[in-house]
Scaffold this active site. Structure first.
Site, short mmCIF file in Angstrom:
data_model
loop_
_atom_site.label_atom_id
_atom_site.label_comp_id
_atom_site.label_asym_id
_atom_site.label_seq_id
_atom_site.Cartn_x
_atom_site.Cartn_y
_atom_site.Cartn_z
N CYS A 89 0.20 5.31 4.66
CA CYS A 89 -1.05 4.56 5.30
C CYS A 89 -0.87 3.35 5.98
O CYS A 89 -0.37 3.62 7.23
CB CYS A 89 -1.99 4.27 3.86
SG CYS A 89 -3.65 4.13 4.23
N HIS A 206 -1.70 9.48 0.32
CA HIS A 206 -0.93 8.14 -0.88
C HIS A 206 -0.26 9.19 -1.91
O HIS A 206 -1.08 9.40 -3.17
CB HIS A 206 -2.02 7.65 -1.37
CG HIS A 206 -2.55 6.37 -0.70
ND1 HIS A 206 -2.00 5.06 -0.40
CD2 HIS A 206 -3.60 6.46 0.41
CE1 HIS A 206 -2.50 4.67 0.44
NE2 HIS A 206 -3.69 5.14 0.81
N GLU A 208 1.94 8.13 -4.01
CA GLU A 208 2.11 7.24 -5.34
C GLU A 208 0.61 7.25 -6.05
O GLU A 208 0.58 6.85 -7.20
CB GLU A 208 2.31 5.77 -4.63
CG GLU A 208 1.29 4.87 -4.35
CD GLU A 208 0.64 5.16 -2.95
OE1 GLU A 208 0.96 6.26 -2.28
OE2 GLU A 208 -0.15 4.28 -2.56
#
Lengths: 229, 82
Positions: A89, A206, A208
């Site tokens: 990002c 994302h 994660e």
């Protein structure tokens, strides 16, 4: 790689660094630490993450100021030597600003900040961040950005495509690349690209935030897990 | 001297903010307005009396930080005084 040493760069205004450190720490044997943006060097490390967020409040342009953080010289040297760098990002935006990856991320076509799950198709699985995946895998991943519209000159796009540098592309849940599945107007539905050697990878979604069952989505784990292969 | 900088998206790149403003202008009656482009305006005082040197430095600043040549163009004007 076994027991990877992983560093997550902390820029002022980042807000995904703890999530990234947490998710990377789930990798068996991984030693994860943060790297302060004012550090002169990334130190003894195998993988550098540039996390998501709003470094320097997105002043001027997303990633424009972070690019000049003292540690970024060392990140560039690390990448030059073949070190693995992954920008998520805002981290992707920083990688384009510092020219470790080509192109730029523009304001979403809709002008809206988009925070939702999307799908991406894995276009290649031979880079360090995708080795545990299969080509054609469809991943459901969250995006959360206002400036994610990947843009580059026609020549650059042609060269990215010719060299197979598009790593993940926005698609529908069945893996079809369609305009409807493109959340932000990115050229060629590009969600993430790598450099020519494949050791630098930037993506808007994302992983994660989608790496453990308690979060309701583990599709991002394959990207992290790839670092162990 | 003062350097005034305008940074805009390069021609041909969709300016989503410009489009929104253009639609708004049409809806309030300014139907002849086209090609609205939104940019950034940056002013800097630069400590020098040499206009050409100030121009060169401002150009350099624009290339290094204020604009991203992948997507933006910049224009610099230099004025006397603060």
């Amino acid at each position: 790689m076994k027991n990877p040493k992983i560093g997550v760069v902390l820029f002022p205004g980042a807000n995904c660094e703890r999530d990234t450190i947490h998710a990377a720490s789930l990798l068996p044997g991984a030693a994860v630490r943060h790297i302060w943006h004012k550090d002169a060097s990334v130190g003894d490390i195998d993988v550098v993450f540039l996390p998501g967020g709003f470094s320097y409040g997105d002043a001027l342009r997303c990633g424009a100021i972070a690019r000049f953080s003292p540690v970024m010289g060392s990140v560039a040297e690390f990448a030059e030597k073949g070190g693995i760098v992954i920008g998520i990002c805002n981290g992707f935006q920083v990688l384009t600003e510092c020219h470790l990856l080509p192109g730029a991320l523009l304001m979403n076509e809709s002008r809206k900040f988009i925070c939702k799950n999307i799908h991406v198709r894995v276009e290649r699985n031979d880079i360090p961040a995708t080795r545990a995946l299969k080509k054609g895998d469809v991943l459901k991943l969250p995006i959360a950005h206002g400036e994610g519209r990947y843009y580059a000159s026609t020549e650059t796009i042609q060269s990215l495509e010719a060299n197979g540098q598009v790593v993940v592309r926005y698609c529908d849940e069945n893996g079809n690349i369609t305009p409807e599945a493109n959340p932000n107007g990115a050229l060629n539905n590009i969600a993430g690209i790598c450099n020519g050697r494949g050791n630098v990878f930037g993506l808007m979604p994302h992983p994660e935030r989608a790496s453990e069952p308690i979060l309701g989505n583990t599709d991002g784990w394959g990207i992290l897990k790839s670092l162990l292969t | 001297m003062k350097a005034k900088v305008t940074v805009t998206l390069r021609e041909g790149i969709l300016d989503t903010q410009g489009k929104a403003v253009e639609h708004a202008l049409h809806s309030i009656g300014f139907t002849g307005v086209k090609n609205v482009r939104i940019g950034k305006h940056i002013e800097m005082d630069i400590d020098s009396a040499d206009a050409a040197a100030v121009q060169r430095q401002a150009d350099d600043i624009c290339r290094k930080l204020l604009s991203n040549p992948v997507m933006e163009d910049f224009r610099v004007t230099v004025e006397e005084g603060k």
